[in-house]
Design a protein around this motif. Structure first.
Motif, PDB file in Angstrom:
ATOM      1  N   CYS A  52      41.303  87.778  35.500  1.00 57.45           N
ATOM      2  CA  CYS A  52      40.049  87.411  36.191  1.00 57.45           C
ATOM      3  C   CYS A  52      40.278  87.275  37.705  1.00 57.45           C
ATOM      4  CB  CYS A  52      39.514  86.110  35.614  1.00 57.45           C
ATOM      5  SG  CYS A  52      38.063  85.464  36.462  1.00 57.45           S
ATOM      6  N   ASP A  53      39.295  87.714  38.487  1.00 59.75           N
ATOM      7  CA  ASP A  53      39.397  87.688  39.950  1.00 59.75           C
ATOM      8  C   ASP A  53      39.047  86.342  40.573  1.00 59.75           C
ATOM      9  OD1 ASP A  53      40.097  90.360  40.055  1.00 59.75           O
ATOM     10  OD2 ASP A  53      38.003  91.036  40.092  1.00 59.75           O
ATOM     11  N   CYS A  62      35.787  83.866  34.365  1.00 56.44           N
ATOM     12  CA  CYS A  62      34.427  83.617  34.849  1.00 56.44           C
ATOM     13  C   CYS A  62      33.415  84.405  34.034  1.00 56.44           C
ATOM     14  CB  CYS A  62      34.322  83.981  36.326  1.00 56.44           C
ATOM     15  SG  CYS A  62      34.352  85.767  36.618  1.00 56.44           S
ATOM     16  N   CYS A  65      33.045  88.619  36.861  1.00 55.42           N
ATOM     17  CA  CYS A  65      33.679  89.486  37.868  1.00 55.42           C
ATOM     18  C   CYS A  65      33.955  90.869  37.250  1.00 55.42           C
ATOM     19  CB  CYS A  65      34.975  88.853  38.374  1.00 55.42           C
ATOM     20  SG  CYS A  65      36.306  88.871  37.173  1.00 55.42           S
TER      21      CYS A  65
HETATM   22 ZN    ZN Z   1      36.317  86.896  35.964  1.00 57.89          ZN
END
Ligand code: ZN
Length: 345
Positions: A52-53, A62, A65
């Motif tokens: 995940c970013d 999240c 993303c």
């Molecule tokens: Zn994410």
């Protein structure tokens, strides 16, 4: 909730969450527990968290993303899903026309060597690579030996997730090199609630299916719909059976002649039925029954069939399950079984 959208398994999820938040990751995890309780879903959520970013660690995954969405669609180049060809075909991820031979039911040594090659390359887009082997127990012996090498010299920034409902099929040396995350059955009320949420239908039926599923949402979903009705029909057919009517016996037994798993499920329904009747005969309350929707029929049979005959039938059903598991012809086993029941159904 430690991971969005995941039901139950608080302890297992907490361990994974702690590993993520502290960045003290093990290089390999063994996600072990019954079929259909969400192990692979957890593996995917964990993989998402690792790629995940989002800056804030505790907010990963999240879910929105680009990286999270790629994992969701099976399109993230750093999240590798390894499964036998037959499994990929049955999930519609692979077409058998792309294969030279019949799809393999095993993960073979070449599959693991190819994985090994891919994990030695740096990640394409994310900080981290994740390999999910599902079901990991489909690795044959030589594939497992090949994987040992990867487990012994773990590649950098890579996490292996071995998902299995049959951890005993893995070599002890493979198991001991993984951090084990154990999954139990889901609570019955949770499975029932989720069934109603997904499929609608009434609460009572959902509770029966949740109990029959042994806390496996996957199995409960399989049993739902037609199968809930199939359970009722099987029990009603069984009750209406006249053991002296050869034709009726044959056609009842015919219903068990599909695949072995289906025969075992049907025997499980019969076994739970006679347990209910026996419980009612000894005065148990309907609230503990596996078939509360058939309370009237349970009561009638408890008065009609002597307790010792019920015990005998339960033992005979257990014997039939062993025979069918041992590959004896299911139709013949069933004919013998019901012909041996004394008195009607
Ligand atoms: Zn994410």
């Amino acid at each position: 909730m430690a991971f969005p959208g995941i039901l139950g398994h608080e302890r297992a999820l907490l361990r994974l969450r702690e590993a993520l938040n502290s960045d003290r990751l093990h290089h390999a995890y063994l996600l072990a527990g019954p079929e259909g309780v969400g192990k692979e879903k957890v593996a995917l959520a964990f993989a998402k968290s690792l790629v995940c970013d989002t800056e804030e660690r505790s907010s990963r995954p999240c879910g929105s993303c680009a990286a999270c969405r790629k994992v969701e669609h099976g399109a993230h180049p750093d999240v590798i899903l390894a499964m036998p060809q037959a499994e990929a075909v049955s999930r519609g991820l692979l077409s058998s026309s792309e294969l030279d031979a019949a799809p393999s039911r095993e993960l073979r040594v070449n599959d693991v060597r190819e994985l090994e090659r891919r994990v030695r390359l740096p990640p394409y887009e994310a900080r981290h690579k994740v390999v999910i082997l599902t079901p990991a127990d489909k690795m044959n012996q030589s594939a497992q030996n090949a994987l040992l090498k990867t487990l012994e010299e773990p590649p950098r920034a890579t996490t292996l997730l071995l998902v299995t409902a049959a951890a005993d099929m893995l070599l002890p040396t493979v198991r001991s090199r993984c951090a084990r995350i154990s999954f139990g059955p889901l609570p019955v009320d949770l499975v029932a609630r989720e069934l109603v949420r997904r499929n609608g239908g009434d609460q009572e039926n959902a509770e029966v299916l949740a109990v029959l599923s042994g806390g496996s949402l996957g199995r409960a979903l399989d049993l739902d719909g037609d199968a809930g009705e199939a359970r009722r029909k099987l029990i009603l057919d069984l009750r209406g059976l006249d053991p002296s009517d050869g034709g009726a016996l044959v056609s009842f037994a015919e219903g068990f002649s599909g695949n072995r798993q289906a025969a075992e499920n049907r025997l499980e329904v019969m076994s739970l039925w006679y347990r209910d009747v026996l419980a009612a005969a000894s005065g148990a309350s309907p609230s503990v029954m596996m078939n509360p929707d058939l309370a009237r029929e349970i009561d009638a049979d408890a008065r009609r069939i002597p307790a010792e005959e019920l015990v005998r039938r339960l033992e005979a059903i257990a014997g039939a399950r062993r025979d069918i598991a041992g590959n004896v012809n299911a139709r013949l086993v069933m004919e013998g079984l019901v012909a041996g029941f004394e008195g009607a159904g």
